[in-house]
Design a protein around this motif. Sequence first.
Motif, PDB file in Angstrom:
ATOM      1  N   ALA A 128      27.228 -26.629  40.513  1.00  0.00           N
ATOM      2  CA  ALA A 128      26.245 -26.491  39.494  1.00  0.00           C
ATOM      3  C   ALA A 128      26.441 -27.642  38.519  1.00  0.00           C
ATOM      4  O   ALA A 128      27.413 -28.215  38.315  1.00  0.00           O
ATOM      5  N   GLN A 129      25.253 -27.784  37.555  1.00  0.00           N
ATOM      6  CA  GLN A 129      25.568 -28.673  36.294  1.00  0.00           C
ATOM      7  C   GLN A 129      25.043 -27.794  35.261  1.00  0.00           C
ATOM      8  O   GLN A 129      24.234 -28.222  34.645  1.00  0.00           O
ATOM      9  N   GLY A 130      25.684 -26.605  35.116  1.00  0.00           N
ATOM     10  CA  GLY A 130      24.948 -25.659  34.226  1.00  0.00           C
ATOM     11  C   GLY A 130      25.570 -25.543  32.803  1.00  0.00           C
ATOM     12  O   GLY A 130      25.438 -24.847  32.136  1.00  0.00           O
ATOM     13  N   ASP A 131      26.490 -26.486  32.568  1.00  0.00           N
ATOM     14  CA  ASP A 131      27.426 -26.283  31.342  1.00  0.00           C
ATOM     15  C   ASP A 131      26.868 -27.652  30.371  1.00  0.00           C
ATOM     16  O   ASP A 131      27.933 -27.786  29.514  1.00  0.00           O
ATOM     17  N   MET A 132      25.675 -28.018  30.588  1.00  0.00           N
ATOM     18  CA  MET A 132      25.388 -29.310  30.234  1.00  0.00           C
ATOM     19  C   MET A 132      25.338 -28.970  28.312  1.00  0.00           C
ATOM     20  O   MET A 132      25.623 -29.780  27.559  1.00  0.00           O
ATOM     21  N   MET A 133      24.391 -27.904  28.264  1.00  0.00           N
ATOM     22  CA  MET A 133      24.175 -27.390  26.929  1.00  0.00           C
ATOM     23  C   MET A 133      25.383 -26.914  26.284  1.00  0.00           C
ATOM     24  O   MET A 133      25.681 -27.113  25.012  1.00  0.00           O
ATOM     25  N   GLN A 134      26.348 -26.081  26.817  1.00  0.00           N
ATOM     26  CA  GLN A 134      27.352 -25.555  26.469  1.00  0.00           C
ATOM     27  C   GLN A 134      28.274 -26.666  25.872  1.00  0.00           C
ATOM     28  O   GLN A 134      28.997 -26.685  25.155  1.00  0.00           O
ATOM     29  N   LEU A 145      30.543 -34.694  19.838  1.00  0.00           N
ATOM     30  CA  LEU A 145      31.578 -35.040  20.940  1.00  0.00           C
ATOM     31  C   LEU A 145      30.868 -36.062  21.749  1.00  0.00           C
ATOM     32  O   LEU A 145      29.862 -36.294  21.998  1.00  0.00           O
ATOM     33  N   ILE A 146      31.706 -36.346  22.873  1.00  0.00           N
ATOM     34  CA  ILE A 146      31.313 -37.358  23.767  1.00  0.00           C
ATOM     35  C   ILE A 146      31.593 -36.604  25.249  1.00  0.00           C
ATOM     36  O   ILE A 146      32.512 -35.958  25.661  1.00  0.00           O
ATOM     37  N   ALA A 147      30.485 -36.800  26.262  1.00  0.00           N
ATOM     38  CA  ALA A 147      30.671 -36.185  27.523  1.00  0.00           C
ATOM     39  C   ALA A 147      30.218 -36.915  28.380  1.00  0.00           C
ATOM     40  O   ALA A 147      29.151 -37.741  28.487  1.00  0.00           O
TER      41      ALA A 147
END
Lengths: 388, 292
Positions: A128-134, A145-147
């Motif tokens: 998944a890519q479900g942690d993007m907003m977290q 921060l930087i992601a």
Amino acid sequence: MSNANPSGTLTGSHYLDGDHACSEGAIAAGCRFASGYPITPSTEVVERLSARFPRVGGRFIQLEDELGASIALLGAVWGGAKACTVTSGPGFSLMMEHIGYAAITETPCVYINVQRAGPSTGLPTQPAQGDMMQARFGSHGDYRLIALCPNSPQECFDLTVEAFNLAEEFRVPVLVMLDEVVGHMTEKVVIPPAEQIKVSERRYTKKKPGEGFKLFEASNGSMVPEMVKAGDGYRIHVTGLTHDERGYPAMNVPTHEKMQLRLQDKIVENADRIVRWEEKDLADAEVVVVSFGITSRVAERAIKAAREQGVKVGSFRLITAWPFPEKQIAELSKKVKAFVVPELNLGQMALEVERVVAGRTKVVPVPHVGGTVHNPETILNKILESVR
Amino acid sequence: MSEPVKPNPTSKYLRTERLPSIWCPGCGIGTTVNCFTRALDGSGFDLDKVAIVSGIGCTGRVAGYLNLDSFHTTHGRAIPFATGLQMANPDLKVVVYSGDGDLSAIGGNHLIHAARRNVDMLVVCVNNFTYGMTGGQVTPTTFQTAVASTTPYGAYEETFNLPRLVDSCGGVYVARWTSYHVKQLAKSMGEALNKKGFRFIEILSPCPTLYLRRNKLGEGLDEMKFYKEKSVIKNGASTTETDLDYRKEIVVGTFVNRERPTNVEAMEARMSEVLGAKYVPYESPGKKPAWA
């Protein structure tokens, strides 16, 4: 910038999965401390580090939980090491408090998150890519921060090196946001000779103890303060409380405002130096597919198919998710008819695209619950719909 | 003419510009800090190489007042922060200084595992039987029937015997004192500072504002008198005999003093044995200062 330490750098061509490539990237970047707590699908990163570190002068510790793992590395950084931890979904949630602590204490550090489907325990071994907003908003309060979002094992190596460099440059937590497919796919990874890998060293102050050094003072024209480490005689105080330039707690609004704004501005005002993306076929594009991680590779096939049907479609791949490449997307939004945003969640980064596009043009999310990747046809259909 | 004021011998260990402290009159935390500075004074350590790590709460503020490299971390996580700090920079002498709630409730898991792996640190636990900073809630060390703001009808859960807990997990030095026992405490802190491995000192200490007042036990001074009357020094006592009970005898002393390899020693021994010449030991960044 200096060169990577040749003693740890595994120069050559290798078949590595993304998780292992992250480990090698960390070692090449000079990381010599890692703390972790096992969680699928991220565990291979620390498994490799635990095997490799004793051969390259590094130390790994498996803590009793993610809370411990996510702060042990911060202790290590203040002790003078480059350090990282690794996790996945539920562990990432548990680490949020310390990502905030790293942000307010301006501790350069790297958190690698191999995303799986959630919420909660979700689908432990599936993508998944479900942690993007977290990743952006997960810890309480305001901070930046930087992601970074690799889409191949090669990029897992390259961007992990980059993550350590950016962490040092901006004294900020940097997240490497893989997804399970990228973490577990095996591909060729070329690790260059150490002298071709650029590594940012920690920016230690040149002031000696007693020469008026302040741990959180923007100086020398930079919004990013210089560092020291414990044991060097500066008698530093580091706290998660709102603090003044000396690091002393100061519970008042003017200090809070000054501190918060600098934490934000050091990233926002340097966005041009941080933001990274990859674009393809944008010259004549009427539709732009905005994607990241494994989804960008699925989208490639849809884009090719759409081109074959005569649709002028291009690709904009996010390499930094945060800070978001808003200038670039805003510019594109003046030229194109639509953005199509496939992602392995129900529309997280699509929200950001919508925010930046601000109604100037159409934004078509292509949500997917995760557990598998998109069928390229789903993306193709959305591309075709978007130009109708 | 009055005599010139003699400088307080503890001053050089404190960030005096940060005083007065946030602690209430009659609180015992400051007394323990005084003992700690006296232990440092007698230790002969290079104070640049002593680092102090605290969690959150009243005792968590100790780090900010000591003129050492100091880290005020998150609630319950001082021990894992200190673990990372110590492992990354073994040239440091690392001290964790925090409260009973911080170390034994939210941080309980870290406490037992750091003791088990024998991480090289001294943990000082100021036990005032309550969460002071948040308003006097019940903690794992609150005695049965004592009133706390979240046990308005009296506490009813079993009380932690912290020396027994740490002993059972393998801590190499375990002691308990009260803030009345200033000489013994300073001496014990000195002994513990000089030892390697996981050392733990519990200090019973009054919280007059919340714990004492709510339980109608008088002022801080009354609690000191209570410690004086009720304490029995039993060095070497088995930690199975050091349970605390409300208003009853308090067993104090140094209970455990043993030798065991630290986690890093065990790690290095194992790696050397298995990897032989291929083992590359960790190089401490603490050997040379950052500015050199």
